[in-house]
Design an enzyme around this catalytic site. Sequence first.
Site, short mmCIF file in Angstrom:
data_model
loop_
_atom_site.label_atom_id
_atom_site.label_comp_id
_atom_site.label_asym_id
_atom_site.label_seq_id
_atom_site.Cartn_x
_atom_site.Cartn_y
_atom_site.Cartn_z
N LYS A 1 24.19 35.03 45.38
CA LYS A 1 23.56 36.03 44.50
C LYS A 1 22.13 36.34 44.94
O LYS A 1 21.58 37.39 44.63
CB LYS A 1 23.51 35.51 43.05
CG LYS A 1 24.87 35.41 42.37
CD LYS A 1 24.74 35.35 40.86
CE LYS A 1 23.84 34.26 40.33
NZ LYS A 1 24.30 32.88 40.58
N LYS B 1 19.34 26.35 36.71
CA LYS B 1 18.76 25.75 37.92
C LYS B 1 17.66 26.62 38.50
O LYS B 1 16.59 26.12 38.86
CB LYS B 1 19.83 25.58 39.02
CG LYS B 1 20.88 24.56 38.75
CD LYS B 1 21.80 24.44 39.92
CE LYS B 1 22.56 25.71 40.26
NZ LYS B 1 23.45 26.18 39.20
N LYS C 1 25.69 22.74 37.26
CA LYS C 1 26.71 23.73 36.93
C LYS C 1 26.12 25.15 36.95
O LYS C 1 24.96 25.34 36.62
CB LYS C 1 27.24 23.40 35.53
CG LYS C 1 28.27 24.36 34.97
CD LYS C 1 28.62 23.94 33.56
CE LYS C 1 29.38 25.02 32.82
NZ LYS C 1 28.56 26.19 32.50
N ASP D 1 28.42 23.85 41.44
CA ASP D 1 29.01 22.59 41.84
C ASP D 1 29.02 22.54 43.37
O ASP D 1 28.86 23.55 44.02
CB ASP D 1 30.45 22.58 41.30
CG ASP D 1 30.89 21.18 40.96
OD1 ASP D 1 30.36 20.25 41.56
OD2 ASP D 1 31.77 21.05 40.09
#
Lengths: 444, 277
Positions: free
Chosen positions: B40, B14, B9, B128
Amino acid sequence: MTPAIEERMGLFSELVEAVEADLVRIREGLDMHQFCAYWGAHEIFGYIDGAVCVVHGTSGCMSNRRFLLPFGGADKCHLEPQYTTAFSEHDVIFGGERKLAEAIALVQERHNPKLIAVITNCCADIIGDDVGGVVRGMEKDGQRIVWLHTGGFTGKSYRKGTEEAFNALARLMAEAPPKQVVPGTINLFPRRWVWGENQQREAAEGIRMLEKLGLKVNSILRKGIPYEEFLDLRTAEANVSQCFFWSMELFEQMSRHFGTKQIKASNPVGLTSSLAWMEATARTMGIDYDFDNDPEVAELKELRERVRARVGRGRKAVVWTQTGEKLVGLVKFARDLGLDPVAVGVDPAIVRDKMGMFRKELNDGFDVPLYLSSYVEEIKGFVDSLDDPVVICNEDYFPGRVVFRHRYNGQQTYGLEGARSMYGEFLHALDNRRSRYSFLREAV
Amino acid sequence: MRHIAIYGKGGIGKSTLSSNLTAAIAEQGLTVMQIGCDPKADSTKNLTGGRKIASVLSLAEQYGIAKLELEQVVVQGFNNVYCVEAGGPEPGIGCAGRGVISVMDCLKELDVFNELKIDVVLYDVLGDVVCGGFAVPLRNGYADQVYEVTSGEMMALYAANNIARALNRFGQRGPVRLGGLICNQRNAFMEREAVESLARSLGTQVAAFVPRDNVVQECEMQGKTVIEGAPDSAQANVYRSVARTILSNERYSVPTPLTDDEFEELLVRVKAEGLAA
C-alpha cells in the site's frame, strides 16, 4: 551369492506392489531422466508444425531446449518459432500477465499460427499468474490457444506434462468438425528421442511392419506434423506406438472421443517382442497373418538361434537402465536370447511415476528378479557374485565384463530390422569385453 | 545503529504507531529512517504531510531497480526523518513478498544506512508474516529487535502469536529477538489481562499500552503524526514514552509461541476470569 546380496533380492512385482501400496519411502528428485512437466508438454507441442509455443516465466528453461538433442536442432537448423515472456525480478513482483498478453499478441502478429500453446515454468506458477484469464478471449478466427500449468516444483513429472499436452490436443480434436474414420488405417507413433537417419529408419521399419500386415498407415506422429494432420489422426481406425506408455493418454482420449482402437503392445525390441507387437496389431485389426511362413521371420529365428548358442542358454544377464519402458523392453530382449535376466538400479520414483505402465505389464504376466540398490559399488558386487554374466546397460561401469552397451540413440532397435541390428551388436559385445584400462574395447 | 521491526495484524495501527515513534525518536536528536514494507506504500504518509511518497518498486518499474539512486528512494519528512516505501503490486497479482526482498537488496546495494549515518531504522511490516519475503526484515542481518503491535481482540492476539512463531524460528538461527508486545488499546473486554497473559506465555513483556485517543485521527486528517500535529497532547507524551522504552529496553527474548489449542485455552481462561470478577 552372499547373504547381504540375497537380502536385497526380490521380484519386480513386489517393488511395484509396495510402491502402489505407498510402503516405500521415495526420495524425490533422483530421476535424472524425467525432467519435469514443462519439458514433457514442450516436447509434445514441439511436434506440431504451425504451433507456436509461448513459455511463460523465466527464459532459462526455453533456452536449454536448444541444447537438448531430443527437443530439436540435433540434425538440422532449429527454426521453429519459440517465445518466452522472459521473466525478470520485476515481473515476479508485479506479475507477468500483461507481458503474456503482449507476447501472445506479438505471436499472432508475426506468425498468426493455427495453435498457440502457452506453457508455464515454475516462476509463473509460483506467483500464481492467471494464465487462463489472460488467454481467454485472445483467440483469433481459425486459431486455438491452449495453456498448461507445467511448473515442475509441483511435482508434476515429464510424463505428466506429456499427458496434459496430449489431453489438451485431444480436446481440440474433439472440438474440430467431425470426420469419417477410414477402416483399415492406422496411426503410427514411432520411436522418439532419436534423430537423424536412425529416426527415419525406425519410423520406416514401423511402417513396413504395419504394411506387412496389410494395413495402411494414416499418419505418423513426427516432428513437423502439420496441425491439420494432427487433428486428422482421428480418422484412423487404430493407434499403435513403439513407445505405448508415452502415447497412452492420447490413445485413451481418442478411444473415448472417436472410438479409435488402441494397440497396447510396446517396445518391439528383439524378435519375440517385435512379433508380439505385430500379433497384437493384427489381432486388434482383425487380420489373420501367418507369421510361421514369413521367410524374414524364419531367417531372424535362425540368426537368433546362432546368438543363443553363442551366449549359452540360462546365462545370467544383469539389466540396468534408468527408464521404465526400456527396462521392460530389455528384460524381454534378454529372455528372447535365452538369458536369465535380473534387473538392477530400478528407482522407485520411476515406478511410482510410471505405475500405469508397470501395472499393465504385471497384469500381462511380466515379472523379473530384482536386485535393489542404486549404488554402483553394490551393483558391481552383485555382478561379481554371478558367474560371467552379460551386463546390459548404458554405462561403462563394468571393465573386464561382457557388456552389451547398445547405442540406443544411434542404432536401429525396434522391429524386425531392429532385431537384426541388435543381434549383430550382441554378438560383437560377446567377443569384446570392456577394457579395464580405457573406454575402448579390446579383444579377449 | 539499531534496526527495529514493527509487526502486527493488518489494521491494528502499526503505521500510526511507527510514524509517531519515528517522530518521537527524531525529537531525541537521533537520525531515524522509517521503511514501510507494505504494497500500500502509506506507512510514512503522516511524516510527509499526508502525501504518499514514490515507492522503491514504483520507481524501479520506471527506471529499473539497478539504476535507482539513493536520492530517489529516500525522502526526508518531518523533523528530517528519512522515509522509504517498498511498495508492491496491485492486490491479486505478482509477489509482494519478493518485492520486499528486492527492495531490501536495493537499500543494501545503495548502502543507505551508512551513507545517511542512520541511528535507528524502523521497519513497518505488512500484517502477519505471510511468506518468506515479509520475513526478510527478520533475517539477512536487518532488524534485530522486534515489537509486535496488538490489541486485546482475539484476532490481533492470534496474529501476535503467529508472528512469534516466525520469530522463534529466526531467533534460533540469528540475532533477531522480541522486545515485547505493544498494546494499541481498543478497549476490548479484559484487554490488558489478555495481552499481559499472552506476553507471559510467549516469554516476553508488554512494552507499552497505548491508549485510544481521538487526537490521533485528528492529526492523521491533517496528514501529521501526533508528535507534529499535537506535540503538547497527552498522546504525544505516550508516544515519547514508548520511544524511550524501546530505546532503553534491555529485555529481549526468543518467544515461545503457543499451539492453537493452547492459545484458545488462554483466551477462554482470561475471559472466564473476567466474567468471574
